[in-house]
Design an enzyme around this catalytic site. Structure first.
Site, short mmCIF file in Angstrom:
data_model
loop_
_atom_site.label_atom_id
_atom_site.label_comp_id
_atom_site.label_asym_id
_atom_site.label_seq_id
_atom_site.Cartn_x
_atom_site.Cartn_y
_atom_site.Cartn_z
N GLN A 190 23.20 63.31 41.48
CA GLN A 190 24.45 62.95 42.16
C GLN A 190 24.23 61.74 43.06
O GLN A 190 25.05 60.82 43.08
CB GLN A 190 24.94 64.14 42.98
CG GLN A 190 26.22 63.89 43.76
CD GLN A 190 26.63 65.11 44.55
OE1 GLN A 190 27.32 65.99 44.04
NE2 GLN A 190 26.20 65.19 45.80
N THR B 104 31.55 75.95 41.42
CA THR B 104 31.52 74.85 42.38
C THR B 104 32.78 74.02 42.17
O THR B 104 33.30 73.96 41.05
CB THR B 104 30.29 73.96 42.18
OG1 THR B 104 30.44 72.73 42.89
CG2 THR B 104 30.07 73.63 40.72
N CYS C 288 35.57 73.77 48.68
CA CYS C 288 34.15 73.85 48.37
C CYS C 288 33.80 75.33 48.41
O CYS C 288 34.23 76.03 49.34
CB CYS C 288 33.32 73.05 49.37
SG CYS C 288 31.55 73.14 49.05
N THR C 289 33.05 75.80 47.46
CA THR C 289 32.85 77.25 47.35
C THR C 289 32.00 77.83 48.46
O THR C 289 31.90 79.05 48.58
CB THR C 289 32.24 77.60 45.97
OG1 THR C 289 31.08 76.79 45.74
CG2 THR C 289 33.25 77.35 44.86
N GLU C 290 31.38 76.96 49.29
CA GLU C 290 30.61 77.47 50.43
C GLU C 290 31.43 77.59 51.72
O GLU C 290 31.00 78.27 52.65
CB GLU C 290 29.40 76.57 50.72
CG GLU C 290 28.23 76.74 49.77
CD GLU C 290 28.38 75.95 48.49
OE1 GLU C 290 27.68 76.24 47.52
OE2 GLU C 290 29.24 75.03 48.46
#
Length: 230
Positions: free
Chosen positions: A52, A83, A197-199
């Site tokens: 990335q 994600t 964002c999955t967090e």
């Protein structure tokens, strides 16, 4: 119940939350010893983040598409990419498999429309906040007006995700900062806020926001479970 394939490890902290939610839904729906049928393919986040940083999204797409194909071969009937940011390469995944791929932005958009939300704030990595692959999809497919934080806030929001939440660190000062940003979005007219964002749901909860929060991890996992039980 159909088998759900999870492309995880992006990070494992949020993948664990997907697993927990899917099994919670199974217990609530069926009771007893019921659990969700899942297969997890966990990739190496360090490798993905290195690519990335280099801007090598083609290689990332190749790795995640191979993970999806492996899940299909292993018997998955539905594929999830656990994600938000990596949905930038969703087309690479979809073109590789023949089983349904549940796009996290689509499941988010459906939920917002069902809740009569038209203008929504968005928190996530700089990639999801600033590029079109995600918020553009929400706008074009679901007619949503998406508000992102001010430029001075976006990098800090993203850094907290990568350097704290992906590492399993929950910092009260970071929570306070996110609450301030969410208040700003509400003041600008947001009717709700997407935790894109999955967090992020590991850090802030509904009680921390003056307006409704829409947790993409929860919505994505819920949609997968409902698809799995038909």
């Amino acid at each position: 119940m159909k088998t759900i394939g999870l492309i995880g490890g992006l990070s494992w902290e949020s993948t664990a939350e997907y697993y927990r939610l899917l099994n919670r839904f199974a217990k609530e729906k069926k009771g007893g010893f019921s659990q969700a049928k899942c297969i997890v393919f966990s990739v190496d986040l360090a490798e993905i983040l290195e690519l990335q940083d280099k801007g090598d999204w083609e290689r990332i797409g190749f790795i995640l598409a191979n993970a999806a194909k492996s899940l299909e071969v292993a018997g998955s009937d539905i594929i999830l990419l656990c994600t938000n940011t990596m949905h930038k390469v969703a087309k690479d995944i979809q073109s590789t498999i023949s089983v349904p791929f549940l796009h996290i932005a689509d499941e988010t958009g459906k939920c917002l429309v069902n809740n009569h939300i038209k203008q929504v704030g968005f928190l996530g990595t700089v990639f999801t906040m600033e590029q079109e692959f995600y918020i553009g999809r929400l706008r074009e497919k679901f007619g949503l007006e998406v508000l992102i934080p001010e430029q001075t806030d976006r990098q800090k929001i993203s850094n907290i995700i990568y350097y704290e939440l992906c590492m399993g660190t929950i910092n009260n000062e970071s929570k306070k900062y996110y609450k301030e940003v969410m208040n700003k979005l509400a003041e600008r007219g947001a009717q709700g806020i997407i935790l894109g964002c999955t967090e992020i749901s590991l850090l802030v909860k509904q009680k921390d926001s003056p307006i409704p929060l829409f947790d993409t991890t929860f919505m994505h996992a819920k949609a997968a479970f409902e698809a799995a039980i038909g």
